[in-house]
Design an enzyme around this catalytic site. Structure first.
Site, short mmCIF file in Angstrom:
data_model
loop_
_atom_site.label_atom_id
_atom_site.label_comp_id
_atom_site.label_asym_id
_atom_site.label_seq_id
_atom_site.Cartn_x
_atom_site.Cartn_y
_atom_site.Cartn_z
N HIS A 169 0.83 -1.21 0.00
CA HIS A 169 0.00 0.00 0.00
C HIS A 169 0.87 1.25 0.00
O HIS A 169 1.50 1.57 1.01
CB HIS A 169 -0.92 -0.05 1.23
N GLU B 222 2.96 0.28 3.18
CA GLU B 222 2.48 -0.73 4.14
C GLU B 222 2.41 -2.08 3.41
O GLU B 222 1.63 -2.23 2.47
CB GLU B 222 1.10 -0.33 4.67
N ASN C 2 -4.11 4.80 7.86
CA ASN C 2 -5.48 5.30 7.79
C ASN C 2 -6.22 5.14 9.12
O ASN C 2 -7.14 5.90 9.43
CB ASN C 2 -6.26 4.64 6.65
N1 NAD Z 1 -5.83 7.76 -4.55
C1 NAD Z 1 -5.21 7.50 -3.41
O1 NAD Z 1 -4.91 8.42 -2.61
C2 NAD Z 1 -4.80 6.09 -3.06
C3 NAD Z 1 -3.80 5.89 -2.09
C4 NAD Z 1 -3.38 4.59 -1.82
C5 NAD Z 1 -3.98 3.52 -2.45
N2 NAD Z 1 -4.96 3.73 -3.39
C6 NAD Z 1 -5.52 2.55 -4.07
O2 NAD Z 1 -4.93 2.50 -5.37
C7 NAD Z 1 -5.85 1.92 -6.29
C8 NAD Z 1 -6.04 2.87 -7.45
O3 NAD Z 1 -6.49 4.11 -6.97
P1 NAD Z 1 -6.34 5.45 -7.84
O4 NAD Z 1 -6.68 6.57 -6.92
O5 NAD Z 1 -5.06 5.43 -8.58
O6 NAD Z 1 -7.56 5.25 -8.88
P2 NAD Z 1 -7.78 5.96 -10.29
O7 NAD Z 1 -9.25 5.99 -10.48
O8 NAD Z 1 -7.01 7.22 -10.40
O9 NAD Z 1 -7.13 4.91 -11.33
C9 NAD Z 1 -7.64 3.62 -11.51
C10 NAD Z 1 -7.25 3.15 -12.90
O10 NAD Z 1 -7.59 1.76 -13.02
C11 NAD Z 1 -7.99 1.55 -14.35
N3 NAD Z 1 -8.72 0.29 -14.45
C12 NAD Z 1 -10.01 0.02 -14.15
N4 NAD Z 1 -10.29 -1.28 -14.38
C13 NAD Z 1 -9.15 -1.84 -14.83
C14 NAD Z 1 -8.80 -3.16 -15.26
N5 NAD Z 1 -9.69 -4.17 -15.26
N6 NAD Z 1 -7.54 -3.39 -15.68
C15 NAD Z 1 -6.63 -2.39 -15.70
N7 NAD Z 1 -6.90 -1.13 -15.32
C16 NAD Z 1 -8.14 -0.86 -14.89
C17 NAD Z 1 -8.80 2.79 -14.70
O11 NAD Z 1 -8.92 2.94 -16.11
C18 NAD Z 1 -7.97 3.88 -14.04
O12 NAD Z 1 -7.01 4.40 -14.93
C19 NAD Z 1 -7.13 1.63 -5.48
O13 NAD Z 1 -7.10 0.29 -5.09
C20 NAD Z 1 -7.00 2.55 -4.28
O14 NAD Z 1 -7.65 2.01 -3.12
C21 NAD Z 1 -5.37 4.99 -3.71
#
Ligand code: NAD
Length: 292
Positions: free
Chosen positions: A149, A161, A200
């Protein structure tokens, strides 16, 4: 289970799934650390956007003297962008999944990775709310599955993490921790899946107290934020941080945590829910606890 012991020395190519906020920057972190890196997404548009953003970021870092121009070019040269998951998975030694936060999507991805990635490959998820045990069985290699994470912005934030589930092997944990170190991060190990992991949960505890103090009229949100900054040395106060993260995200995390624990202390906050319902999501919408 198997006798396969993944090791750090076997890692040449890293696959990052999802080219959004997190995946794009995690891809660049891996490339800057010297790994051949593939960033895969189902959306050509997200891939093109990620590529442009990462190039611009590298250019800015070179302009500011933080990065050598040759190193920036080498890192860019190590990055591939593709929509072809099957080919990308077949060539990956380590996978970090950062696709949309939906169990169904992640479940499908991990099932496919289990079939397509080489046996020695570790499959990690960057999910903030889903423990990797939720997707491990679908892979047929649960011992090589964990959470890894990262924090936003992944290029800057040092913490990673690493969370093990009951079947995650020690070799998998050791390799994921060492990879994070080679990425220039300071990984921490979480021995058991728990909603919110560590960071978190700590943030949630402070937020809960801040919301309770404010709701009871003990102090204004401005004064609570000031106290966090001036007495505790936090870079920003809890209300400012909620606005930065996004109140919809805060509410979503609380809902997911409460659904899992059923613990009254985890119940989503009505003040936050009301702001979300009014379209006040924080900085990104121009208004949240504060106006921007
Ligand atoms: N945004 C944050 O602050 C944060 C921090 C830590 C962890 N996360 C985790 O990271 C992950 C992504 O979050 P994010 O904020 O980058 O989301 P985001 O919405 O910015 O990006 C997600 C991406 O995944 C793609 N996607 C969807 N389905 C897919 C598939 N089947 N195959 C490949 N790509 C696919 C989408 O097109 C999009 O580009 C989540 O699991 C979230 O919990 C987010």
């Amino acid at each position: 289970m198997t006798n396969i012991h993944p090791s750090i020395d076997g890692i040449r190519r890293i696959l990052v799934i999802g080219a959004g906020t997190m995946g794009s920057q995690i891809g660049l972190v891996a490339a800057l650390a010297g790994y051949d890196t593939t960033v895969q997404d189902i959306s050509e548009q997200m891939l093109a956007q990620a590529k442009a953003e990462l190039s611009a970021r590298l250019e800015a870092n070179v302009a500011k003297g933080r990065l050598d121009a040759a190193d920036a070019e080498t890192a860019l040269g190590r990055l591939d962008f593709t929509t072809d998951l099957d080919a990308a998975a077949a060539g990956a030694d380590f996978v970090i999944e950062a696709a949309t936060e939906q169990l169904e999507i992640k479940g499908q991805i991990f099932a496919r990775l289990g079939r397509l990635a080489p046996d020695h490959a570790i499959l990690a998820t960057n999910s903030s709310t889903l423990g990797s045990s939720r997707v491990a069985a679908a892979t047929g290699r649960a011992d090589r599955v964990c959470n890894m994470h990262f924090f936003n912005p992944a290029l800057v934030m040092k913490c990673v993490e690493v969370v093990r589930h009951p079947d995650t092997s020690q070799a998998t944990v050791d390799t994921a921790m060492e990879l994070a170190r080679r990425f220039g991060k300071e990984p921490v190990l979480i021995n058991r899946e728990i909603p919110g992991f560590i960071a978190n949960r700590l943030m949630g505890a402070i937020q809960r107290e801040a919301l309770a103090l404010s709701a009871a009229g003990i102090a204004s949100k401005e004064d609570i934020d000031t106290t966090a900054r001036t007495a505790l040395g936090h870079p920003m106060g809890p209300f400012e941080l909620m606005d930065l993260v996004g109140l919809d995200v805060i509410d979503f995390i609380a809902q997911a945590t409460y659904a899992e624990t059923g613990n009254e202390a985890d119940r989503p906050d009505p003040q936050v829910a009301a702001l979300v319902a009014a379209g006040r999501l924080g900085r990104k919408s121009g208004q949240g606890w504060y106006s921007y």
